[in-house]
Scaffold this motif. Structure first.
Motif, PDB file in Angstrom:
ATOM      1  N   TYR A 205     -22.622  61.174  -8.843  1.00 36.73           N
ATOM      2  CA  TYR A 205     -21.625  60.122  -8.657  1.00 36.73           C
ATOM      3  C   TYR A 205     -20.410  60.600  -7.880  1.00 36.73           C
ATOM      4  CZ  TYR A 205     -24.429  57.499 -11.896  1.00 36.73           C
ATOM      5  OH  TYR A 205     -25.480  56.841 -12.480  1.00 36.73           O
TER       6      TYR A 205
ATOM      7  N   LYS B  43     -20.796  52.843   1.777  1.00 35.93           N
ATOM      8  CA  LYS B  43     -19.918  51.703   2.062  1.00 35.93           C
ATOM      9  C   LYS B  43     -18.960  52.028   3.212  1.00 35.93           C
ATOM     10  CE  LYS B  43     -16.301  49.080  -0.337  1.00 35.93           C
ATOM     11  NZ  LYS B  43     -15.619  48.961  -1.632  1.00 35.93           N
TER      12      LYS B  43
ATOM     13  N   GLU C 153     -17.492  56.905   0.757  1.00 36.43           N
ATOM     14  CA  GLU C 153     -17.484  56.002  -0.398  1.00 36.43           C
ATOM     15  C   GLU C 153     -18.802  55.244  -0.416  1.00 36.43           C
ATOM     16  OE1 GLU C 153     -13.985  53.533  -0.305  1.00 36.43           O
ATOM     17  OE2 GLU C 153     -12.732  55.234   0.257  1.00 36.43           O
TER      18      GLU C 153
ATOM     19  N   GLU D  69     -21.341  52.136  -2.229  1.00 32.57           N
ATOM     20  CA  GLU D  69     -21.210  50.773  -2.719  1.00 32.57           C
ATOM     21  C   GLU D  69     -21.035  50.681  -4.234  1.00 32.57           C
ATOM     22  OE1 GLU D  69     -24.392  48.431  -1.070  1.00 32.57           O
ATOM     23  OE2 GLU D  69     -23.406  48.345   0.883  1.00 32.57           O
ATOM     24  N   ASN D  70     -21.567  51.636  -4.989  1.00 28.21           N
ATOM     25  CA  ASN D  70     -21.460  51.589  -6.454  1.00 28.21           C
ATOM     26  C   ASN D  70     -20.193  52.270  -6.977  1.00 28.21           C
ATOM     27  OD1 ASN D  70     -22.133  54.296  -6.030  1.00 28.21           O
ATOM     28  ND2 ASN D  70     -23.181  54.406  -7.995  1.00 28.21           N
ATOM     29  N   GLY D  71     -19.309  52.746  -6.085  1.00 32.30           N
ATOM     30  CA  GLY D  71     -18.077  53.407  -6.505  1.00 32.30           C
ATOM     31  C   GLY D  71     -18.142  54.928  -6.450  1.00 32.30           C
ATOM     32  N   SER D  72     -19.304  55.506  -6.257  1.00 31.59           N
ATOM     33  CA  SER D  72     -19.430  56.952  -6.108  1.00 31.59           C
ATOM     34  C   SER D  72     -18.697  57.396  -4.847  1.00 31.59           C
ATOM     35  CB  SER D  72     -20.900  57.351  -5.997  1.00 31.59           C
ATOM     36  OG  SER D  72     -21.602  57.026  -7.160  1.00 31.59           O
ATOM     37  N   PHE D  73     -18.398  58.699  -4.771  1.00 33.68           N
ATOM     38  CA  PHE D  73     -17.724  59.200  -3.577  1.00 33.68           C
ATOM     39  C   PHE D  73     -18.054  60.663  -3.341  1.00 33.68           C
ATOM     40  CE2 PHE D  73     -14.808  60.019  -7.047  1.00 33.68           C
ATOM     41  CZ  PHE D  73     -14.366  61.306  -6.795  1.00 33.68           C
TER      42      PHE D  73
END
Length: 180
Positions: A36, A76, A98, A100-104
């Motif tokens: 994540y 994203k 970044e 789409e699910n907020g992971s980075f």
């Protein structure tokens, strides 16, 4: 190059030695397609090698190779900042990806450091790994049956020979091709 190898009936090999580092193999075993957050710092002193290319293709490429195996989500946005300091190409680079699910992912690379550093931090489903790829050590904290389990590992230098693993694999590829 692939087409030329096929035309000449040769074995073609792309080498990513970091994949064979024992600490990296441990990280991939724990976090493959399960990550994540991915944070890497890969810096080295200026040695005058590969100055005709960006630090992205020289040293950061190894972390990108690991990243695509750890965070499986759709990208994203990508933001990158780099500077040419000593060469005509990017010598310092910071990349933030970044998903789409907020992971980075945050990746830092420089060929202008005082000393070599290869640090990697991976937050994965129910765990966190902090690793020093040069010292061949890692710390992993993960949740198992509602208990936090700390795990510390250190490999000996003589146990870790990524180039030998790659060479043996390449020779075996040639031998297998000749058996067909």
């Amino acid at each position: 190059m692939i087409k030329l190898a096929e035309k000449k009936n040769l074995v073609f090999n792309v080498v990513m030695p970091e994949r064979e580092n024992l600490v990296v193999r441990y990280i991939l075993k724990k976090a493959i397609n399960n990550g994540y957050a991915f944070i890497s710092d890969r810096v080295t002193p200026f040695v005058g090698r590969s100055t005709d290319i960006s630090v992205l293709y020289d040293i950061l490429i190894h972390d990108l190779d690991l990243l695509i195996n750890i965070i499986p989500f759709k990208i994203k946005r990508i933001n990158a900042s780099g500077l040419n300091i000593l060469t005509d190409n990017t010598d310092i680079l910071n990349v933030r990806i970044e998903y789409e699910n907020g992971s980075f992912a945050i990746l830092n690379a420089s060929r202008l450091a005082m000393e070599k550093k290869r640090k990697l931090r991976v937050f994965y489903n129910k765990g966190y790994i902090s690793a020093d790829l040069l010292k061949l050590e890692y710390k992993n904290i993960y949740l198992n049956k509602k208990m936090i389990i700390p795990e510390i590992g250190v490999y000996k230098e003589k146990e870790n020979d990524p180039l030998n693993i790659i060479d043996v694999d390449f020779v075996n590829s040639i031998l297998m091709k000749n058996r067909k």
